[in-house]
Design a protein around this motif. Structure first.
Motif, mmCIF file in Angstrom:
data_model
loop_
_atom_site.group_PDB
_atom_site.id
_atom_site.type_symbol
_atom_site.label_atom_id
_atom_site.label_comp_id
_atom_site.label_asym_id
_atom_site.label_seq_id
_atom_site.Cartn_x
_atom_site.Cartn_y
_atom_site.Cartn_z
ATOM 1 N N TRP A 117 0.827 -1.208 0.000
ATOM 2 C CA TRP A 117 0.000 0.000 0.000
ATOM 3 C C TRP A 117 0.861 1.257 0.000
ATOM 4 C CZ3 TRP A 117 -1.321 4.325 2.882
ATOM 5 C CH2 TRP A 117 -2.564 4.898 2.622
ATOM 6 N N LEU A 118 2.037 1.202 0.628
ATOM 7 C CA LEU A 118 2.938 2.353 0.715
ATOM 8 C C LEU A 118 3.990 2.364 -0.393
ATOM 9 C CD1 LEU A 118 3.561 2.272 4.574
ATOM 10 C CD2 LEU A 118 2.249 4.001 3.337
ATOM 11 N N SER A 119 3.875 1.441 -1.344
ATOM 12 C CA SER A 119 4.945 1.302 -2.337
ATOM 13 C C SER A 119 5.104 2.534 -3.217
ATOM 14 C CB SER A 119 4.675 0.077 -3.215
ATOM 15 O OG SER A 119 3.429 0.211 -3.889
ATOM 16 N N ASP A 120 4.050 3.334 -3.364
ATOM 17 C CA ASP A 120 4.150 4.531 -4.207
ATOM 18 C C ASP A 120 4.206 5.809 -3.382
ATOM 19 O OD1 ASP A 120 1.618 4.390 -3.223
ATOM 20 O OD2 ASP A 120 0.643 5.138 -5.047
ATOM 21 N N ALA A 121 4.530 5.700 -2.096
ATOM 22 C CA ALA A 121 4.550 6.868 -1.212
ATOM 23 C C ALA A 121 5.857 6.907 -0.430
ATOM 24 C CB ALA A 121 3.357 6.834 -0.251
ATOM 25 N N ALA A 143 9.071 19.352 -10.358
ATOM 26 C CA ALA A 143 8.789 18.171 -9.533
ATOM 27 C C ALA A 143 8.264 18.580 -8.167
ATOM 28 C CB ALA A 143 10.049 17.315 -9.392
ATOM 29 N N ASP A 144 8.862 19.661 -7.601
ATOM 30 C CA ASP A 144 8.388 20.124 -6.297
ATOM 31 C C ASP A 144 6.946 20.622 -6.379
ATOM 32 O OD1 ASP A 144 10.818 19.471 -5.285
ATOM 33 O OD2 ASP A 144 11.636 21.527 -5.372
ATOM 34 N N GLU A 145 6.653 21.381 -7.479
ATOM 35 C CA GLU A 145 5.290 21.868 -7.620
ATOM 36 C C GLU A 145 4.305 20.719 -7.807
ATOM 37 O OE1 GLU A 145 5.239 24.567 -10.810
ATOM 38 O OE2 GLU A 145 6.488 26.102 -9.818
ATOM 39 N N GLU A 146 4.716 19.680 -8.579
ATOM 40 C CA GLU A 146 3.839 18.533 -8.795
ATOM 41 C C GLU A 146 3.610 17.782 -7.491
ATOM 42 O OE1 GLU A 146 3.674 14.467 -11.530
ATOM 43 O OE2 GLU A 146 5.325 15.901 -11.722
ATOM 44 N N ALA A 147 4.673 17.642 -6.696
ATOM 45 C CA ALA A 147 4.527 16.949 -5.418
ATOM 46 C C ALA A 147 3.661 17.735 -4.462
ATOM 47 C CB ALA A 147 5.907 16.698 -4.801
ATOM 48 N N ALA A 148 3.775 19.081 -4.541
ATOM 49 C CA ALA A 148 2.957 19.898 -3.642
ATOM 50 C C ALA A 148 1.491 19.854 -4.034
ATOM 51 C CB ALA A 148 3.466 21.338 -3.646
ATOM 52 N N ASP A 149 1.229 19.768 -5.381
ATOM 53 C CA ASP A 149 -0.155 19.741 -5.830
ATOM 54 C C ASP A 149 -0.794 18.365 -5.679
ATOM 55 O OD1 ASP A 149 0.129 22.356 -6.478
ATOM 56 O OD2 ASP A 149 0.587 21.988 -8.602
ATOM 57 N N GLU A 150 0.028 17.285 -5.634
ATOM 58 C CA GLU A 150 -0.521 15.935 -5.567
ATOM 59 C C GLU A 150 -1.048 15.657 -4.165
ATOM 60 O OE1 GLU A 150 0.922 11.323 -6.277
ATOM 61 O OE2 GLU A 150 2.290 13.003 -6.605
ATOM 62 N N PRO A 151 -2.337 15.351 -4.020
ATOM 63 C CA PRO A 151 -2.876 15.091 -2.685
ATOM 64 C C PRO A 151 -2.430 13.729 -2.175
ATOM 65 C CG PRO A 151 -4.560 14.741 -4.366
ATOM 66 C CD PRO A 151 -3.342 15.265 -5.076
ATOM 67 N N GLY A 152 -2.335 13.623 -0.846
ATOM 68 C CA GLY A 152 -1.984 12.351 -0.247
ATOM 69 C C GLY A 152 -3.184 11.420 -0.220
ATOM 70 N N ARG A 153 -2.915 10.168 0.059
ATOM 71 C CA ARG A 153 -3.967 9.162 0.103
ATOM 72 C C ARG A 153 -4.322 8.890 1.559
ATOM 73 N NH1 ARG A 153 -1.763 5.759 -3.127
ATOM 74 N NH2 ARG A 153 -0.561 4.713 -1.507
ATOM 75 N N ASN A 154 -5.597 9.056 1.892
ATOM 76 C CA ASN A 154 -6.047 8.852 3.264
ATOM 77 C C ASN A 154 -6.154 7.351 3.541
ATOM 78 O OD1 ASN A 154 -7.304 8.889 5.784
ATOM 79 N ND2 ASN A 154 -8.573 10.644 5.264
ATOM 80 N N PRO A 155 -5.483 6.869 4.558
ATOM 81 C CA PRO A 155 -5.536 5.421 4.826
ATOM 82 C C PRO A 155 -6.826 4.979 5.492
ATOM 83 C CG PRO A 155 -4.175 6.506 6.470
ATOM 84 C CD PRO A 155 -4.561 7.567 5.481
ATOM 85 N N ALA A 156 -7.623 5.916 6.000
ATOM 86 C CA ALA A 156 -8.864 5.541 6.684
ATOM 87 C C ALA A 156 -9.844 4.939 5.695
ATOM 88 C CB ALA A 156 -9.478 6.761 7.368
ATOM 89 N N LEU A 190 0.560 0.900 10.923
ATOM 90 C CA LEU A 190 0.648 2.117 10.118
ATOM 91 C C LEU A 190 0.073 3.277 10.922
ATOM 92 C CD1 LEU A 190 1.174 3.538 7.376
ATOM 93 C CD2 LEU A 190 -1.191 2.963 6.773
ATOM 94 N N ILE A 191 0.827 4.379 10.990
ATOM 95 C CA ILE A 191 0.416 5.569 11.734
ATOM 96 C C ILE A 191 0.400 6.743 10.761
ATOM 97 C CG2 ILE A 191 0.967 7.117 13.655
ATOM 98 C CD1 ILE A 191 2.443 4.764 14.946
ATOM 99 N N ALA A 192 -0.687 7.515 10.797
ATOM 100 C CA ALA A 192 -0.816 8.658 9.884
ATOM 101 C C ALA A 192 -1.870 9.605 10.431
ATOM 102 C CB ALA A 192 -1.180 8.177 8.480
ATOM 103 N N LYS A 193 -2.117 10.664 9.652
ATOM 104 C CA LYS A 193 -3.228 11.576 9.963
ATOM 105 C C LYS A 193 -4.254 11.472 8.838
ATOM 106 C CE LYS A 193 -2.717 15.069 12.525
ATOM 107 N NZ LYS A 193 -2.501 16.425 13.062
ATOM 108 N N ASP A 194 -4.130 12.313 7.811
ATOM 109 C CA ASP A 194 -5.056 12.211 6.693
ATOM 110 C C ASP A 194 -4.351 11.907 5.383
ATOM 111 O OD1 ASP A 194 -3.757 14.564 6.348
ATOM 112 O OD2 ASP A 194 -5.542 15.816 6.102
ATOM 113 N N GLY A 195 -3.064 11.592 5.436
ATOM 114 C CA GLY A 195 -2.313 11.292 4.232
ATOM 115 C C GLY A 195 -1.639 12.488 3.611
ATOM 116 N N THR A 196 -1.998 13.694 4.050
ATOM 117 C CA THR A 196 -1.371 14.909 3.525
ATOM 118 C C THR A 196 -0.492 15.573 4.586
ATOM 119 O OG1 THR A 196 -3.327 16.199 4.132
ATOM 120 C CG2 THR A 196 -3.248 15.287 1.913
ATOM 121 N N GLU A 197 -0.958 15.640 5.812
ATOM 122 C CA GLU A 197 -0.167 16.217 6.891
ATOM 123 C C GLU A 197 0.892 15.218 7.374
ATOM 124 O OE1 GLU A 197 -2.426 17.877 10.063
ATOM 125 O OE2 GLU A 197 -4.115 18.379 8.772
#
Length: 644
Positions: free
Chosen positions: A83-87, A133-146, A174-181
């Motif tokens: 699940w984390l292979s692309d993060a 790349a930085d702008e693309e990474a900043a614009d790409e939303p994280g994936r919420n594990p919930a 696995l410990i996280a918040k919402d996938g973005t923070e």
């Protein structure tokens, strides 16, 4: 000597009781052992290897603190890594010295290409490429594990999360918040320490017994001392009775003569009066008895209070009962056996979420929401139902999936994707609701399970012998299909041939009576349609044709314990009514479904009605004398089209 024994007993009782109390107070060590987990660089996810939590024996307590929502989940380590292979995430593992170590894990190029992330194109300007790349990474939303079906269990709390776990080997957290923070950085793992004091009870009991012995010796010593003082002197006696004074004065000789007379009471000597000393002695004895009771009561009270504070871990456990082994069926686990796709509790939770999602989608007629949990023929049937209910007010809602009793019949044993699970769901509160058998498939680590095949099963239907859910099973491949009496991709055409040809079909004897009864009922419904044309006088101007074929969805076949398989197939049953004369038209009459789906009330070139069938069969092994048994069946209206 009794005083000596009493003093010795008091001192010994004080030491024993004091030692017992000290073991539960000042000598008691910490109740848990704690280890703080830290990361060097912030990331959206933290993966804690199960070995870190199993470093010490006992139940593992995980404490996480941060502002806002906190998410934690545990599952198989391989699944979480997939699940984390692309993060990008922090991995906390156990170092060589036994202490936790943190490392930042970057996504690999293979995982990015597999997850659908486009590979970057070469750029002549490295700085511009880095900024892009930085702008693309900043614009790409994280994936919420919930809400992921991949977790065995998950927890969500505000500001602070505390959960107890007992993770076996091969599990991680696995410990996280919402996938973005950034994930919480304040993490503590603790394990309970053995703080039992088995000698507290015996020490306090012995101290209480010695204290009671000392009190008895003290009372006996006082009693013996009082008795050893000897007899006490008597008092002066009672005064003589006062005589009344006479009116005449007698001579002295006459008084002496009168006093000397034998009958005169004053002539005898006064007797000694001992009533007062006897009363005094009795009073002292009663006081002594009261003192004994007053001394015994505090001793008993102290002992009672001390015993009340002694729990079961304050006594030695000599007779702990050992569990009695229960005989179970012996199942030989093959070498290199893969883990089952889901556990029983996990499957129950997933099915409950599927059922609640479909209930909401049915009420709101939200096909997109239904598409998050359905696919294939099951989703096509929902699409038709929503279209009909939007125009027909009294059309009932689709039957919901009961989730009161969920049985995992056959989970696929695999560590790759897609994964398939065969489950049986029953209702305990309503006996009129038939059991539902279904297959659900997870396409990849980031997708949730979707129902592909679903059908109602009769309560009297017998399920073939299956492997235990903790072991799982394998999917029947083309090579393994040769070991079945009929290959999975041949079952649907064989059943269609039985429906069309009846007893003349070469597969007629291969199916059980329940399947034959279903085929005959389908043929009877066809005869009813044909007879209706005759009754309405339209047999000379129109004709009806029928065709049953397998759907585009491949069959799902899962091996059973007796070398057979449970096979789920989907079929399409088409009914065409076409005019045989250019002047004839097909009128729908009271058929609201046809009017709603076509938008017209008649068709000059004919109408094509399609039904969907979902069937579950139990297929025996090659060479078996058993027949192919029908386990469950479900039929839906899929579409009504005007032939153009």
């Amino acid at each position: 000597m009794r005083f000596v024994w009493a003093v010795v007993a008091f001192v010994l009782a004080t030491l024993l009781i004091g030692a017992g109390i000290a073991q539960r107070t000042i000598f008691t060590g910490p109740s848990s052992q704690q280890v703080e987990l830290s990361v060097e660089e912030p990331a959206s996810y933290v993966l804690v290897d199960g070995a870190v939590l199993r470093e010490n024996p006992g139940q593992q307590t995980l404490l996480i603190r941060d502002e806002g929502d906190i998410f934690a989940a545990y599952g198989r380590t391989a699944d979480m890594e997939a699940w984390l292979s692309d993060a990008t995430y922090n991995a906390i593992t156990l170092g060589d010295d036994g202490s936790p170590e943190s490392a930042l894990v970057e996504p690999s190029a293979d995982s990015e290409s597999e997850s659908g992330t486009p590979e970057p194109t070469p750029s002549e300007d490295p700085a511009a490429e880095g900024d892009a790349a930085d702008e693309e990474a900043a614009d790409e939303p994280g994936r919420n594990p919930a809400g992921s079906d991949l977790w065995l269990d998950s927890f969500t709390e505000q500001d602070q999360l505390i959960t107890d776990m007992q993770l076996p080997e091969g599990m991680s957290v696995l410990i996280a918040k919402d996938g973005t923070e950034p994930a919480p950085a304040d993490m503590v793992v603790s394990w309970p320490l053995n703080t039992s004091t088995p000698w507290v009870g015996p020490l306090i009991t012995a101290g209480g017994a010695v204290l009671l012995f000392g009190l008895v010796m003290y009372v006996l010593a006082i009693r013996h001392q009082r008795r050893g003082r000897g007899p006490r002197r008597k008092g002066p006696g009672a005064l003589p009775a006062t005589e009344p004074i006479g009116l005449s004065v007698e001579s002295g000789d006459a008084r002496e003569e009168l006093e000397a007379k034998p009958g005169n009471p004053k002539s005898s000597d006064p007797e000694p009066a001992d009533s007062a000393p006897e009363k005094s002695e009795k009073t002292e004895r009663r006081a002594l008895d009261r003192r004994r009771r007053l001394l015994a009561l505090p001793a008993l009270g102290i002992a009672g209070l001390l015993f009340a504070g002694c729990s079961s871990d304050s006594w030695p456990q000599f007779d702990e009962a050992s569990p009695t082994p229960t005989p179970t069926q012996t199942v030989i686990t093959p070498e290199n056996q893969k883990p089952p796709a889901v556990t029983e509790s996990q499957a129950s939770r997933i099915l409950q979420e599927i059922s609640s999602t479909l209930e909401k989608a049915d009420e709101e007629m939200d096909l997109d929401l239904a598409g998050t949990r359905l696919e294939g023929l099951a989703l096509d049937a929902r699409s038709t139902d929503y279209e009909l209910r939007a125009s027909i007010d009294d059309r009932p809602l689709p039957v919901t999936i009961p989730t009161e009793q969920v049985e995992v019949l056959l989970p696929q044993a695999t560590d790759t994707w897609p994964r398939t699970v065969l489950t049986l769901s029953k209702s305990k509160s309503d006996e009129t609701v038939p059991p539902v058998i279904l297959t659900m498939t997870q396409a990849d680590p980031w997708s949730n399970y979707k129902v592909t095949d679903i059908a109602e099963m009769q309560a009297s239907t017998e399920i073939p012998e299956l492997a235990p859910a903790w072991l799982g099973t394998s999917m029947i491949t083309e090579n393994a299909a040769a070991f079945l009496s009929l290959a999975p991709d041949e079952i649907a055409p064989a059943f269609a041939d039985v429906v069309d040809s009846g007893e003349d079909s070469e597969y007629y004897d291969a199916f059980d009576p329940v399947t034959i009864e279903l085929a005959e009922s389908i043929q009877a419904s066809r005869d009813t349609v044909t007879q209706a044309l005759v009754d309405n006088g339209a047999a000379e101007t129109s004709e009806a044709t029928f065709d049953m074929v397998p759907s585009d969805e491949p069959p799902v076949a899962m091996a059973t314990l007796d070398s057979g398989a449970i096979v789920a197939v989907s079929m399409s049953d088409s009914e065409k009514i076409t005019p045989t004369s250019s002047d004839a038209v097909i009128r729908f009459g009271d058929n609201l479904d046809a009017k709603t789906l076509t938008g017209v009330e008649e068709a000059s070139k004919g109408v094509d009605t399609t039904y969907g069938l979902q069937l579950f069969f139990s297929v025996p092994a090659q060479g078996s004398t058993e027949q192919i048994r029908l386990l469950a069946v479900h039929q839906d209206l899929l579409d009504v089209k005007v032939i153009k």
